[in-house]
Scaffold this motif. Structure first.
Motif, PDB file in Angstrom:
ATOM      1  N   CYS A  54       0.862  -1.180   0.000  1.00  0.00           N
ATOM      2  CA  CYS A  54       0.000   0.000   0.000  1.00  0.00           C
ATOM      3  C   CYS A  54       0.899   1.230   0.000  1.00  0.00           C
ATOM      4  N   GLY A  63      -7.441   0.329  -9.500  1.00  0.00           N
ATOM      5  CA  GLY A  63      -8.886   0.469  -9.585  1.00  0.00           C
ATOM      6  C   GLY A  63      -9.345   0.975 -10.937  1.00  0.00           C
ATOM      7  N   ALA A  82      -5.436  -3.181   2.700  1.00  0.00           N
ATOM      8  CA  ALA A  82      -6.077  -2.525   1.557  1.00  0.00           C
ATOM      9  C   ALA A  82      -7.080  -3.460   0.897  1.00  0.00           C
ATOM     10  N   MET A  83      -8.003  -2.855   0.146  1.00  0.00           N
ATOM     11  CA  MET A  83      -9.010  -3.618  -0.575  1.00  0.00           C
ATOM     12  C   MET A  83      -8.451  -4.096  -1.913  1.00  0.00           C
ATOM     13  N   LEU A 219      -5.930   2.364   0.192  1.00  0.00           N
ATOM     14  CA  LEU A 219      -6.658   1.393   1.006  1.00  0.00           C
ATOM     15  C   LEU A 219      -7.961   0.981   0.332  1.00  0.00           C
ATOM     16  N   ARG A 220      -8.409   1.786  -0.629  1.00  0.00           N
ATOM     17  CA  ARG A 220      -9.623   1.482  -1.397  1.00  0.00           C
ATOM     18  C   ARG A 220      -9.277   1.096  -2.835  1.00  0.00           C
ATOM     19  N   CYS A 221      -8.067   0.631  -3.067  1.00  0.00           N
ATOM     20  CA  CYS A 221      -7.631   0.210  -4.410  1.00  0.00           C
ATOM     21  C   CYS A 221      -7.663   1.379  -5.389  1.00  0.00           C
ATOM     22  N   GLN A 224     -11.342   2.241  -6.753  1.00  0.00           N
ATOM     23  CA  GLN A 224     -12.315   1.145  -6.682  1.00  0.00           C
ATOM     24  C   GLN A 224     -13.303   1.423  -5.577  1.00  0.00           C
ATOM     25  N   ASP A 225     -14.597   1.255  -5.852  1.00  0.00           N
ATOM     26  CA  ASP A 225     -15.624   1.578  -4.884  1.00  0.00           C
ATOM     27  C   ASP A 225     -16.080   0.384  -4.060  1.00  0.00           C
ATOM     28  N   GLN A 226     -16.345  -0.735  -4.709  1.00  0.00           N
ATOM     29  CA  GLN A 226     -16.875  -1.885  -4.004  1.00  0.00           C
ATOM     30  C   GLN A 226     -16.092  -3.132  -4.387  1.00  0.00           C
TER      31      GLN A 226
END
Length: 232
Positions: A54, A63, A82-83, A219-221, A224-226
């Motif tokens: 990350c 993402g 992270a996602m 941390l959210r790629c 990227q949302d979901q």
């Protein structure tokens, strides 16, 4: 090998020439259009967009790549926090065509740092764990100098001497090194452990310019949302 000049980040595109399956390592969001054009120009099918950790100095492009290239999945260490679509750990592999990358856990810069080793051990992608004549800082993001030292000596320096090493960054214009060179010439990691720890704990570096934006986004790629998590 591709370069982003603001954060001095190297992005690596690897592909099998027959199947056209490909993997990209450490993409940067500002350069995604460049990366997509190259992938399309070469007729490649991008299977995975992988991060070595990350990052704190740039926002990842994984993402956005997923949105622009259908079928691409994001990959990161399960210890990164992270996602991603796929979480990997020590010993897991990323297949593309007749090749694969082996994940080696090399924490110390962050808890979730990975080094990706090509199946024949002729090259490895070290992220921020090992740089050319240097190494990643250990003063934030769960950094630990002793852990980093043991990671590099135990997981990277044990590769063949002529193994080519490709870092996530370089600030002096160099592009690659070898295990043998770094074993002999790295001014930090040739020191005894106690001296290395003292050095790393007293660098007093300024924080990365983009850290307040980059870490939350990564941390959210990136964008990227979901994300949907799954095993390797």
């Amino acid at each position: 090998m591709l370069f982003e000049k603001i954060s001095c980040t190297y992005t690596y595109l690897l592909a099998d020439s027959r199947s056209k399956e490909a993997v990209i390592i450490d993409p940067v969001i500002e350069e995604v259009n460049r990366d997509v054009k190259l992938i399309e120009d070469l007729g490649l099918k991008l299977l995975y967009a992988a991060n070595t950790h990350c990052h704190a100095d740039h926002v990842t492009g994984t993402g956005l790549l997923k949105k622009m290239l259908i079928g691409c999945q994001s990959v990161i260490s399960k210890d990164s926090g992270a996602m991603a679509d796929i979480y990997i750990k020590e010993g897991d592999i990323i297949n593309f065509g007749k090749f694969f990358l082996e994940a080696r856990s090399t924490p110390g810069h962050t808890d979730g740092c990975l080094t990706f080793v090509l199946n024949d051990q002729t090259m490895a992608f070290t992220g921020d764990a090992l740089l050319i004549r240097g190494c990643g800082r250990t003063d934030f993001q769960q950094g630990n100098a002793e852990t980093l030292y043991r990671s590099v000596h135990g997981k990277i320096f044990t590769l063949p001497a002529d193994c080519l090493l490709y870092p996530a960054h370089d600030y002096t214009g160099q592009t690659m090194t070898t295990v043998d060179e770094e074993r002999r010439l790295n001014p930090r990691l040739t020191k005894p452990l106690t001296e290395f720890v003292t050095l790393m704990n007293n660098l007093n570096l300024p924080k990365p310019a983009q850290i307040d934006v980059a870490v939350p986004a990564n941390l959210r790629c990136g964008v990227q949302d979901q994300p949907v998590a799954s095993g390797p």
